[in-house]
Design a protein around this motif. Structure first.
Motif, PDB file in Angstrom:
ATOM      1  N   TYR A 179      43.067  43.653  39.654  1.00 42.65           N
ATOM      2  CA  TYR A 179      43.747  44.362  38.578  1.00 42.65           C
ATOM      3  C   TYR A 179      44.100  45.809  38.949  1.00 42.65           C
TER       4      TYR A 179
ATOM      5  N   HIS B   1      47.358  48.309  30.583  1.00 43.30           N
ATOM      6  CA  HIS B   1      46.140  48.925  31.083  1.00 43.30           C
ATOM      7  C   HIS B   1      46.322  49.399  32.510  1.00 43.30           C
ATOM      8  N   TYR B   2      45.516  50.401  32.842  1.00 49.44           N
ATOM      9  CA  TYR B   2      45.542  50.978  34.180  1.00 49.44           C
ATOM     10  C   TYR B   2      44.131  50.880  34.738  1.00 49.44           C
ATOM     11  N   ASN B   3      44.021  50.293  35.927  1.00 45.95           N
ATOM     12  CA  ASN B   3      42.728  49.986  36.522  1.00 45.95           C
ATOM     13  C   ASN B   3      42.536  50.738  37.827  1.00 45.95           C
TER      14      ASN B   3
ATOM     15  N   TYR C 130      35.772  48.032  37.965  1.00 45.24           N
ATOM     16  CA  TYR C 130      36.882  48.907  37.588  1.00 45.24           C
ATOM     17  C   TYR C 130      36.515  49.931  36.527  1.00 45.24           C
TER      18      TYR C 130
ATOM     19  N   ARG D 105      38.730  51.139  33.615  1.00 45.55           N
ATOM     20  CA  ARG D 105      39.984  50.690  32.994  1.00 45.55           C
ATOM     21  C   ARG D 105      40.275  51.508  31.751  1.00 45.55           C
TER      22      ARG D 105
ATOM     23  N   MET E  57      43.053  51.396  28.556  1.00 46.04           N
ATOM     24  CA  MET E  57      43.902  50.383  27.936  1.00 46.04           C
ATOM     25  C   MET E  57      44.532  50.950  26.673  1.00 46.04           C
TER      26      MET E  57
END
Length: 365
Positions: free
Chosen positions: A102, A123-125, A191, A193, A195
């Protein structure tokens, strides 16, 4: 986490908690400040054990993060969405299906929810180490890398490891049983994360029965969710009902995933949860979340630990035979690549299935 002079970023206003009378899940509370002595840990291990076996979810408080640091985390969490142009985001999109990872962005409409409706969340992981050269980040995030690294270390050492010690004690195992297979610098894909859920149209809500993200289990060992005011998370309680998870200011919400269920021989169960349309007084707000999705080291085979008298008393619940147990890496890649991209088989009312690594994975809608 750092509290000295920090890069200036916009303040994110999450809004007030809902005032609606919802059916809240009565989740237990684990006070991490009460883990300083073996006696305190032994007593708290009983609380954590019973909470995880009954609900699979509990609140963590007493973790040492101040209210100001908590606010700062949510200011940072909104940066990858509000402060990065759409064109720049596309340059950091992860090739999720191909890589089983991800890392980077998952943009909106990647997952299919139901009846042709696709998701409205980004989302950014980030890999937990935030190591230079491991992953490139958008320009707006680059000044924040030291804080992101500190955030990852805080989650790992001040939350994940203490909780893992309690859960090991709850199984009558040595305290470090699970900690030893959750190395911060070991090969793996734990991760950080961030979101962001965006409001949907009334038509999309109707087509999905107000479900934003189908009922599912996480595939790692433990997930740490930083509590925020917009209510949308629901868990499936032991009696099969959906109940809302209440916002507790400053608390963290911890839940078990598949890998912990496999490693504990079913002693701790991965809990089914979903995300739904927020209540009416919050339905028009965006919902920003901060998470730490923990997984054990990539090479760990997901078979039941040995030597637990507690597990022997209740009996091992295996999802596969030991020789067929996947590694954490194989399970992670399989779950990540398939989610929201495969054709699911409908079974009972509201239940869809797929098979990953020989294990039936259910989705609840």
């Amino acid at each position: 986490m750092p509290t000295s002079t920090l890069p200036s970023i916009p303040r994110f206003d999450p809004g007030p908690p809902t005032t609606e009378n919802l059916e809240w899940a009565d989740l237990p509370v684990v006070e991490l400040s009460q883990t300083r002595t073996p006696e305190e840990r032994a007593a708290l291990a009983t609380v954590a054990r019973d909470a995880m076996r009954t609900f699979g979810f509990f609140y963590v408080v007493g973790h040492g993060c101040s209210p100001a640091q908590n606010e700062r985390i949510f200011d940072i969490a909104d940066v990858p969405f509000a402060q990065v142009p759409e064109e720049e985001k596309r340059g950091f999109v992860g090739d999720i299906k191909a890589t089983g990872s991800y890392r980077g962005y998952k943009l909106r409409e990647y997952w299919h929810i139901a009846n042709g409706v696709r998701d409205q969340l980004e989302h950014y992981n980030m890999h937990r180490s935030l190591a230079e050269g491991l992953q490139k980040h958008p320009k707006a995030l680059q000044p924040l890398i030291p804080e992101l690294r500190a955030f990852a270390e805080f989650n790992h050492y001040e939350v994940l490891h203490p909780v893992l010690r309690l859960l090991a004690l709850g199984m009558e195992l040595p305290e470090d049983t699970f900690v030893k297979i959750h190395g911060f610098d070991a090969p793996g894909e734990t991760y950080v994360r961030f979101m962001k859920y965006y409001p949907r149209s009334a038509a999309d809500d109707a087509a999905t029965a107000n479900v934003y993200l189908k009922g599912h289990t996480d595939f790692g060992t433990l997930t740490v969710l930083w509590s925020q005011p917009v209510s949308a998370l629901q868990i499936q309680t032991p009696d099969g009902r959906w109940k809302w998870v209440r916002h507790v200011p400053g608390a963290l919400v911890v839940n078990a995933g598949d890998a912990l269920e496999f490693l504990s021989g079913g002693f701790y169960r991965a809990t089914i949860h979903r995300v739904v349309r927020p209540p009416a007084d919050q339905a028009d707000r965006v919902r920003v979340g901060a998470f730490y999705f923990a997984m054990c080291d990539d090479g760990v085979r997901l078979e039941p630990v040995r030597g637990s008298a507690a597990l022997e008393r209740v009996g091992v619940a295996k999802r596969f035979e030991n020789e067929q147990a996947p590694t954490m890496e194989a399970w992670r890649r399989g779950r990540t690549s398939a989610y929201g991209q495969t054709e699911l088989v409908k079974r009972d009312a509201g239940v869809e299935e797929e098979v990953i690594n020989g294990v039936v994975v259910k989705h609840y809608n």
